[in-house]
Structure formats: C-alpha cells, structure tokens
Design a protein around this motif. Structure first.
Motif, PDB file in Angstrom:
ATOM      1  N   ALA A  52       0.836  -1.205   0.000  1.00  0.00           N
ATOM      2  CA  ALA A  52       0.000   0.000   0.000  1.00  0.00           C
ATOM      3  C   ALA A  52       0.865   1.247   0.000  1.00  0.00           C
ATOM      4  CB  ALA A  52      -0.909   0.005   1.240  1.00  0.00           C
ATOM      5  N   PRO A  53       0.367   2.303  -0.652  1.00  0.00           N
ATOM      6  CA  PRO A  53      -0.836   2.353  -1.478  1.00  0.00           C
ATOM      7  C   PRO A  53      -0.699   1.451  -2.707  1.00  0.00           C
ATOM      8  CG  PRO A  53      -0.051   4.574  -0.936  1.00  0.00           C
ATOM      9  CD  PRO A  53       1.038   3.619  -0.577  1.00  0.00           C
ATOM     10  N   SER A  54      -1.809   1.024  -3.244  1.00  0.00           N
ATOM     11  CA  SER A  54      -1.781   0.104  -4.368  1.00  0.00           C
ATOM     12  C   SER A  54      -1.208   0.782  -5.607  1.00  0.00           C
ATOM     13  CB  SER A  54      -3.200  -0.407  -4.671  1.00  0.00           C
ATOM     14  OG  SER A  54      -4.068   0.669  -4.965  1.00  0.00           O
ATOM     15  N   ASP A  55      -0.720  -0.031  -6.529  1.00  0.00           N
ATOM     16  CA  ASP A  55      -0.127   0.486  -7.755  1.00  0.00           C
ATOM     17  C   ASP A  55      -1.138   1.352  -8.498  1.00  0.00           C
ATOM     18  OD1 ASP A  55       1.800   0.795  -9.732  1.00  0.00           O
ATOM     19  OD2 ASP A  55       1.146  -0.987 -10.826  1.00  0.00           O
ATOM     20  N   GLY A  56      -0.711   2.547  -8.909  1.00  0.00           N
ATOM     21  CA  GLY A  56      -1.591   3.462  -9.633  1.00  0.00           C
ATOM     22  C   GLY A  56      -2.398   4.390  -8.758  1.00  0.00           C
ATOM     23  N   SER A  57      -2.182   4.376  -7.438  1.00  0.00           N
ATOM     24  CA  SER A  57      -2.960   5.224  -6.529  1.00  0.00           C
ATOM     25  C   SER A  57      -2.624   6.702  -6.719  1.00  0.00           C
ATOM     26  CB  SER A  57      -2.691   4.837  -5.070  1.00  0.00           C
ATOM     27  OG  SER A  57      -3.174   3.551  -4.788  1.00  0.00           O
ATOM     28  N   GLU A  58      -3.581   7.543  -6.342  1.00  0.00           N
ATOM     29  CA  GLU A  58      -3.393   8.986  -6.365  1.00  0.00           C
ATOM     30  C   GLU A  58      -3.213   9.497  -4.943  1.00  0.00           C
ATOM     31  OE1 GLU A  58      -6.849  10.577  -8.270  1.00  0.00           O
ATOM     32  OE2 GLU A  58      -6.119  10.146 -10.300  1.00  0.00           O
ATOM     33  N   PHE A  59      -2.464  10.587  -4.799  1.00  0.00           N
ATOM     34  CA  PHE A  59      -2.365  11.251  -3.505  1.00  0.00           C
ATOM     35  C   PHE A  59      -2.270  12.753  -3.721  1.00  0.00           C
ATOM     36  CE2 PHE A  59       2.043  10.792  -4.723  1.00  0.00           C
ATOM     37  CZ  PHE A  59       2.722  11.865  -4.159  1.00  0.00           C
ATOM     38  N   VAL A  60      -2.694  13.512  -2.713  1.00  0.00           N
ATOM     39  CA  VAL A  60      -2.673  14.975  -2.775  1.00  0.00           C
ATOM     40  C   VAL A  60      -1.584  15.524  -1.859  1.00  0.00           C
ATOM     41  CG1 VAL A  60      -3.975  17.091  -2.383  1.00  0.00           C
ATOM     42  CG2 VAL A  60      -5.126  15.103  -3.377  1.00  0.00           C
ATOM     43  N   GLU A  61      -1.657  15.199  -0.581  1.00  0.00           N
ATOM     44  CA  GLU A  61      -0.684  15.698   0.392  1.00  0.00           C
ATOM     45  C   GLU A  61       0.518  14.759   0.462  1.00  0.00           C
ATOM     46  OE1 GLU A  61      -1.040  18.576   1.627  1.00  0.00           O
ATOM     47  OE2 GLU A  61      -3.119  18.893   0.994  1.00  0.00           O
ATOM     48  N   SER A  62       1.662  15.310   0.878  1.00  0.00           N
ATOM     49  CA  SER A  62       2.890  14.512   0.940  1.00  0.00           C
ATOM     50  C   SER A  62       2.922  13.563   2.127  1.00  0.00           C
ATOM     51  CB  SER A  62       4.108  15.434   0.997  1.00  0.00           C
ATOM     52  OG  SER A  62       4.088  16.222   2.178  1.00  0.00           O
ATOM     53  N   GLU A  63       2.027  13.740   3.094  1.00  0.00           N
ATOM     54  CA  GLU A  63       2.004  12.864   4.274  1.00  0.00           C
ATOM     55  C   GLU A  63       1.528  11.484   3.857  1.00  0.00           C
ATOM     56  OE1 GLU A  63       3.084  13.466   7.253  1.00  0.00           O
ATOM     57  OE2 GLU A  63       3.646  15.530   6.803  1.00  0.00           O
ATOM     58  N   ILE A  84      12.370   6.009  -3.642  1.00  0.00           N
ATOM     59  CA  ILE A  84      11.224   6.734  -4.197  1.00  0.00           C
ATOM     60  C   ILE A  84      11.758   7.875  -5.051  1.00  0.00           C
ATOM     61  CG2 ILE A  84      10.986   8.161  -2.093  1.00  0.00           C
ATOM     62  CD1 ILE A  84       7.932   8.200  -2.705  1.00  0.00           C
ATOM     63  N   TRP A  85      11.099   8.123  -6.185  1.00  0.00           N
ATOM     64  CA  TRP A  85      11.569   9.167  -7.090  1.00  0.00           C
ATOM     65  C   TRP A  85      10.446   9.630  -8.004  1.00  0.00           C
ATOM     66  CZ3 TRP A  85      12.257   3.999  -7.527  1.00  0.00           C
ATOM     67  CH2 TRP A  85      11.938   3.390  -8.737  1.00  0.00           C
ATOM     68  N   PRO A  86      10.465  10.913  -8.395  1.00  0.00           N
ATOM     69  CA  PRO A  86       9.561  11.375  -9.436  1.00  0.00           C
ATOM     70  C   PRO A  86      10.148  11.022 -10.799  1.00  0.00           C
ATOM     71  CG  PRO A  86      10.390  13.208  -8.100  1.00  0.00           C
ATOM     72  CD  PRO A  86      11.237  12.020  -7.831  1.00  0.00           C
ATOM     73  N   GLU A  87       9.321  11.088 -11.796  1.00  0.00           N
ATOM     74  CA  GLU A  87       9.750  10.744 -13.140  1.00  0.00           C
ATOM     75  C   GLU A  87      10.965  11.578 -13.553  1.00  0.00           C
ATOM     76  OE1 GLU A  87       7.073   9.065 -16.737  1.00  0.00           O
ATOM     77  OE2 GLU A  87       6.465  10.963 -15.827  1.00  0.00           O
ATOM     78  N   ILE A 107       9.334  13.224  -0.397  1.00  0.00           N
ATOM     79  CA  ILE A 107       8.475  13.838  -1.419  1.00  0.00           C
ATOM     80  C   ILE A 107       8.646  15.349  -1.410  1.00  0.00           C
ATOM     81  CG2 ILE A 107       6.068  14.290  -2.044  1.00  0.00           C
ATOM     82  CD1 ILE A 107       5.436  11.428  -1.189  1.00  0.00           C
ATOM     83  N   ASP A 108       8.634  15.949  -0.223  1.00  0.00           N
ATOM     84  CA  ASP A 108       8.760  17.408  -0.126  1.00  0.00           C
ATOM     85  C   ASP A 108      10.102  17.898  -0.661  1.00  0.00           C
ATOM     86  OD1 ASP A 108       6.246  17.638   0.969  1.00  0.00           O
ATOM     87  OD2 ASP A 108       6.943  17.716   3.040  1.00  0.00           O
ATOM     88  N   SER A 109      11.120  17.066  -0.583  1.00  0.00           N
ATOM     89  CA  SER A 109      12.447  17.493  -1.026  1.00  0.00           C
ATOM     90  C   SER A 109      12.494  17.751  -2.527  1.00  0.00           C
ATOM     91  CB  SER A 109      13.491  16.434  -0.658  1.00  0.00           C
ATOM     92  OG  SER A 109      13.362  15.272  -1.462  1.00  0.00           O
ATOM     93  N   TYR A 110      11.543  17.195  -3.283  1.00  0.00           N
ATOM     94  CA  TYR A 110      11.537  17.392  -4.735  1.00  0.00           C
ATOM     95  C   TYR A 110      10.780  18.648  -5.177  1.00  0.00           C
ATOM     96  CZ  TYR A 110      13.290  12.619  -5.418  1.00  0.00           C
ATOM     97  OH  TYR A 110      14.056  11.487  -5.427  1.00  0.00           O
ATOM     98  N   SER A 111       9.899  19.157  -4.334  1.00  0.00           N
ATOM     99  CA  SER A 111       9.050  20.296  -4.719  1.00  0.00           C
ATOM    100  C   SER A 111       8.275  20.001  -6.006  1.00  0.00           C
ATOM    101  CB  SER A 111       9.894  21.577  -4.897  1.00  0.00           C
ATOM    102  OG  SER A 111      10.533  21.925  -3.689  1.00  0.00           O
TER     103      SER A 111
END
Length: 383
Positions: A52-63, A84-87, A107-111
C-alpha cells in the motif's frame, strides 16, 4: 534487538551499488495496520511484496506512508531499503527495520506538486560498521503513484449509468476526449432556445437526447445555457469527472445580463477548464494554447483569449466574442461567494430590471449580508 529506523537520503545520478551517508531520524508511522494482511503461513519470496498504497494510486498531500511484506523477517545485519523518485529525477533512499515508511520528507524534497512518483523496496545486508555490504534480496517490482491537486470523484456503477454515459464510457476515451464528446453530444441533440421544465439534474432531458440520437424519437429537448450546462455536469459526474456551474454577470443599460457556463476539472491535466454550451466552444490562452479556467477569464487579459469550436475548426476571437463579455462577475453554483472584476463591474450599481437591486442583493434574494465578495487581482493559480 531494539527497533531501529534510519533514513538514508542519496542523490545519485550514476549508481553501481548501495552507499551513501546515514542520518538518524524518527519517522511517524500511523494507521498502518490496514496495510498489512494476515498471513496464515510464510511464503517464499525473492523480494519484498509491495502492499500500500496500491499500484496506480493517487495522492494529494505529501504525508504518505508506504507499506510492504517480507515474510522471512530481518536478521541483525539487515535493513529494508526503499527508493522513491519522481519521473526523470534521481531517487531518494530510506533505510528502515519496519515494513512501512513515511515518505513525506522525501516527497517534499523534490518540490513536485503534480505528476508521477515511483517506489520499490529491497533487503540490504550491512557490515559491522553499518555500511552496505551486499543485497539481501532482489528489488521488488515498482509501484506507480500519481500526485494530483484534487481527488477524482467516483463514477457511477456501469449498470446505473444513463445510456449516453455508458456509450461514452465504452469508447475508452481519454479524460479530455470524454469531456469533449459529452459536450458534442449535448450540442448535437438539443435545441438552444426557450427552455421547458425538466428535472433538477436534467436527467429526463438527457434521456430525450439519447433517444433522439438513437433514432427512437424525433423530439429533442429545448435547453438554454443553464440547461445544457447542467446536463453536461450530470453526464460527467456519472463518468467520474468533476464539474461546476459558473453563473456570470455583466452590467448593461437597465438590467443585469446573465449567462451560465460549465467549468470542468480535467483529471488528465489537473486543471479547471471552461465550456460554453450555448455557443459550443471552450476557451484557450493564445500564448500557451492551454484551455483556461473561469478565474483566468474573469481577472486575466481578454485579448489573449480565443474560442475553439467543439465541432472543430480554428480557434478565434469571433467564436467567444459574445460569451466573454459576461465575465465581469461570477459565482460558482448557488453560493453566496461573488467574484468581481472591479475594473469591469461597479458592485454598488442598481439595476431597474432586477427591481432596483444591486448584484449582492440580487443573488442573495435581498440579504446582501450573506454575500462574500472576492476582488482578486488575477495570478496564474491552478485551482
């Protein structure tokens, strides 16, 4: 063995092994019991199994907390390593003894407030100094997460959809194509003149349109701007796409001119976009060629706008000339929050055609104390 959690943040563009520096940190783990299914017996694993979260999940907040399963357990010299990494950006790596990790700091470190993230987990072996020695497992599969600005609304069950919603759904269109196809359907199967009485969600009018489109009836519903906009809102909500009515106001000699458009939140682009169903077009910014929001039209420069016919053809100013003139003041649906461009609309002006009321009195049925007025100077905000 006492529980240990360490965070390893690595900025690597070229990677040939695990390494880096270790920073001690305490991570908040909350409500993770729901992530971890009960296991009746251990299962042989070559890599941790992401949960979890499952593959393809969406999120809004970084928490956000990530969880996985590793049935063999960890030895004294082992940690989980999570990446973990953004594209198209280098990964951050976190080491932990727990099979779940908070990734808010990473997550926050990437802005990066919108777009795709990926993550995977492996077991690593360390030497006596706590430095990476070798791999204790294979890397897990990669899970994809998508950071969005707004949660998607739930679509109706297929069996509960209207005929036209099922027809559009069956075409397997992209969100943008779905929005345009819904607009196109209403334009082709309704008549834009004196409106008759229909249900509040215009479900009965939608059924009339569908029957006409299927050749089962020669009758098309007569719908004005608000009826067409509401019908499109109803169909899109069945398909899981959020939209909202925008009531527009413009001062003209003797009365308050009014118009209704639909603003759709495109889940593909994560932006609000205006559709005018009375004149059958959507708005674009000529410089960026992007579809624009009602806020942009109200507060931004009009000379940079164009209207794009839903039936096709070049985007141009003539298409939108009549409609754009209504964007002097607006409100989203039946609310008492009024957005006003003070350069275009004098809010104290009274209108004979509205029984001598000003706009605040008019939209609140004579109770202007209920009205909140927004007079923002426009900035390019993604609302």
């Amino acid at each position: 063995m006492q529980a240990r959690v360490v965070v390893l943040i690595i900025f690597l563009f070229i990677f040939t092994g695990i390494g880096g520096f270790i920073v001690g940190s305490t991570l908040p783990f909350q409500n993770l019991a729901v992530y971890l299914p009960q296991q009746n017996s251990p299962v042989s694993q070559s890599a941790p199994a992401l949960i979890a979260p499952s593959d393809g999940s969406e999120f809004v907040e970084s928490e956000l907390e990530l969880a996985w399963r590793w049935d063999a357990g960890l030895n004294e010299n082992q940690f989980f390593a999570l990446r973990i990494w953004p594209e198209e950006l280098p990964y951050r790596e976190i080491w932990s003894e727990e099979a779940r990790v908070s990734v808010a700091e990473a997550i926050d470190s990437y802005s990066v407030d919108l777009g795709s993230f990926y993550w995977k987990v492996a077991v690593v072996n360390v030497d006596a100094t706590g430095t990476f020695d070798n791999m204790g497992s294979d890397w897990s599969e990669e899970f994809h997460l998508r950071r969005v600005r707004r949660w998607s609304i739930l679509a109706k069950q297929y069996a509960e959809m209207s005929g036209i919603a099922r027809q559009i759904y069956d075409q397997n269109l992209s969100p943008t194509e779905t929005i345009d196809e819904t607009h196109r359907f209403i334009q082709a199967n309704s008549i834009p003149d004196l409106q008759e009485d229909y249900d509040a969600d215009y479900g009965d009018a939608i059924e009339l349109m569908f029957n006409y489109a299927q050749g089962r009836s020669s009758e098309r519903p007569h719908l004005l701007c608000d009826g067409r906009s509401t019908a499109m809102l109803t169909i899109l909500s069945e398909l899981g796409i959020e939209s909202r009515l925008v009531f527009l106001y413009s001062p003209v000699p003797g009365y308050l001119a009014q118009h209704t458009v639909l603003e759709v939140f495109n889940p593909e682009l994560q932006r609000w976009q205006v559709h005018d169903l009375a004149w059958d077009f959507y708005y674009v910014d000529r410089k960026s060629l992007e579809r624009v929001s009602a806020e942009r039209i109200l507060f931004g420069p009009r000379e940079n706008l164009a209207g794009c016919p839903i039936a096709g053809g070049p985007c141009n100013e003539l298409v939108m000339r009549e409609s754009v003139g209504y964007f002097d003041a607006m409100r989203y649906g039946w609310t008492y929050e009024l957005w006003v461009n003070l350069d275009r609309f004098p809010i104290s002006r009274r209108f004979e055609g509205q029984d001598g009321r000003n706009i605040a009195e008019f939209i609140s049925d004579g109770q202007p104390h209920k009205v909140t007025i927004r007079t923002d100077n426009w900035e390019h905000l993604d609302r």
